[in-house]
Design a protein around this motif. Structure first.
Motif, mmCIF file in Angstrom:
data_model
loop_
_atom_site.group_PDB
_atom_site.id
_atom_site.type_symbol
_atom_site.label_atom_id
_atom_site.label_comp_id
_atom_site.label_asym_id
_atom_site.label_seq_id
_atom_site.Cartn_x
_atom_site.Cartn_y
_atom_site.Cartn_z
ATOM 1 N N GLU A 26 -61.204 -57.724 -19.381
ATOM 2 C CA GLU A 26 -60.297 -58.088 -20.472
ATOM 3 C C GLU A 26 -60.765 -59.368 -21.163
ATOM 4 O O GLU A 26 -60.720 -59.465 -22.395
ATOM 5 N N LEU A 27 -61.237 -60.326 -20.386
ATOM 6 C CA LEU A 27 -61.782 -61.556 -20.983
ATOM 7 C C LEU A 27 -63.014 -61.258 -21.826
ATOM 8 O O LEU A 27 -63.177 -61.799 -22.916
ATOM 9 N N LEU A 56 -69.925 -55.269 -11.264
ATOM 10 C CA LEU A 56 -69.902 -54.756 -12.636
ATOM 11 C C LEU A 56 -71.314 -54.664 -13.231
ATOM 12 O O LEU A 56 -71.615 -53.729 -13.977
ATOM 13 N N ARG A 57 -72.175 -55.618 -12.882
ATOM 14 C CA ARG A 57 -73.573 -55.570 -13.335
ATOM 15 C C ARG A 57 -74.302 -54.392 -12.705
ATOM 16 O O ARG A 57 -75.064 -53.681 -13.380
ATOM 17 N N ALA A 58 -74.092 -54.187 -11.411
ATOM 18 C CA ALA A 58 -74.770 -53.105 -10.689
ATOM 19 C C ALA A 58 -74.415 -51.736 -11.273
ATOM 20 O O ALA A 58 -75.238 -50.819 -11.236
ATOM 21 N N LYS A 59 -73.220 -51.617 -11.821
ATOM 22 C CA LYS A 59 -72.783 -50.351 -12.428
ATOM 23 C C LYS A 59 -73.039 -50.317 -13.932
ATOM 24 O O LYS A 59 -72.581 -49.406 -14.622
ATOM 25 N N ASN A 60 -73.767 -51.326 -14.428
ATOM 26 C CA ASN A 60 -74.150 -51.390 -15.846
ATOM 27 C C ASN A 60 -72.933 -51.421 -16.783
ATOM 28 O O ASN A 60 -72.957 -50.839 -17.858
ATOM 29 N N ILE A 61 -71.894 -52.119 -16.354
ATOM 30 C CA ILE A 61 -70.699 -52.263 -17.179
ATOM 31 C C ILE A 61 -70.737 -53.589 -17.928
ATOM 32 O O ILE A 61 -70.263 -53.685 -19.060
ATOM 33 N N MET A 72 -74.669 -65.941 -19.711
ATOM 34 C CA MET A 72 -73.554 -65.488 -20.539
ATOM 35 C C MET A 72 -73.382 -63.988 -20.328
ATOM 36 O O MET A 72 -74.332 -63.222 -20.441
ATOM 37 N N TYR A 73 -72.154 -63.590 -20.004
ATOM 38 C CA TYR A 73 -71.857 -62.193 -19.715
ATOM 39 C C TYR A 73 -71.145 -61.540 -20.891
ATOM 40 O O TYR A 73 -70.362 -62.172 -21.597
ATOM 41 N N SER A 74 -71.428 -60.255 -21.064
ATOM 42 C CA SER A 74 -70.768 -59.464 -22.101
ATOM 43 C C SER A 74 -70.687 -58.013 -21.634
ATOM 44 O O SER A 74 -71.339 -57.618 -20.661
ATOM 45 N N GLU A 81 -63.366 -51.692 -24.003
ATOM 46 C CA GLU A 81 -62.145 -52.266 -24.587
ATOM 47 C C GLU A 81 -61.150 -51.162 -24.936
ATOM 48 O O GLU A 81 -59.947 -51.283 -24.679
ATOM 49 N N ASP A 82 -61.635 -50.052 -25.515
ATOM 50 C CA ASP A 82 -60.761 -48.913 -25.828
ATOM 51 C C ASP A 82 -60.162 -48.323 -24.558
ATOM 52 O O ASP A 82 -58.979 -47.975 -24.523
ATOM 53 N N LEU A 83 -60.979 -48.205 -23.522
ATOM 54 C CA LEU A 83 -60.510 -47.663 -22.255
ATOM 55 C C LEU A 83 -59.383 -48.518 -21.674
ATOM 56 O O LEU A 83 -58.365 -47.999 -21.212
#
Length: 106
Positions: A26-27, A56-61, A72-74, A81-83
Motif C-alpha cells: 500500500e505504501l 516480495l522481491r523473491a516473488k518479483n512483486i 529504493m523499492y517500487s 494497486e488495482d488488486l
C-alpha cells in the motif's frame, strides 16, 4: 496452461498473505520508498520490513534499485494497486453482507 496459471496465482497470493506485506505494498502504491522511510511510516522494526521485502522481491512483486547508499523499492507491476483496491471493495461487500445478516436476525 491453466495449471500453470493456477500455480502462479496460488504462489502470488501466498506472497501477499501477511499484513505487513500488504501495508508495504500500500505504501509503494504511493511511490518508491526506502526501507528507512517504510520503517518510519509503518512504525515497524527494520528487520521486519526487510524480511517482508525479501519475500516480495523473491516473488518479483517489488524491485529494489540502489541509489547511493539507499535501496529504493517500487512495485514491479502497477496493477498490484488495482488488486489492493478490488480487495478493499470485496472486504466492504463482505461487511455489508454481515451487517445485513445481523440486522435481519434482530
Amino acid at each position: 496452461m491453466n495449471t500453470q496459471l493456477q500455480a502462479f496465482k496460488a504462489e502470488f497470493f501466498k506472497a501477499l498473505a501477511h499484513p505487513l506485506r500488504i501495508r508495504i505494498l500500500e505504501l509503494l502504491c504511493e511511490g518508491e520508498k526506502s526501507v528507512n522511510e517504510m520503517q518510519t511510516l509503518l512504525e515497524s522494526e527494520g528487520s521486519a520490513v526487510s524480511q517482508q521485502l525479501s519475500i516480495l522481491r523473491a516473488k518479483n512483486i517489488v524491485v529494489g534499485v540502489k541509489q547511493g547508499k539507499q535501496v529504493m523499492y517500487s512495485l514491479v507491476d502497477p496493477m498490484v494497486e488495482d488488486l489492493l483496491a478490488i480487495t478493499k471493495d470485496i472486504f466492504n461487500n463482505h461487511l455489508i453482507h454481515i451487517i445485513s445478516i445481523y440486522e435481519h436476525q434482530n
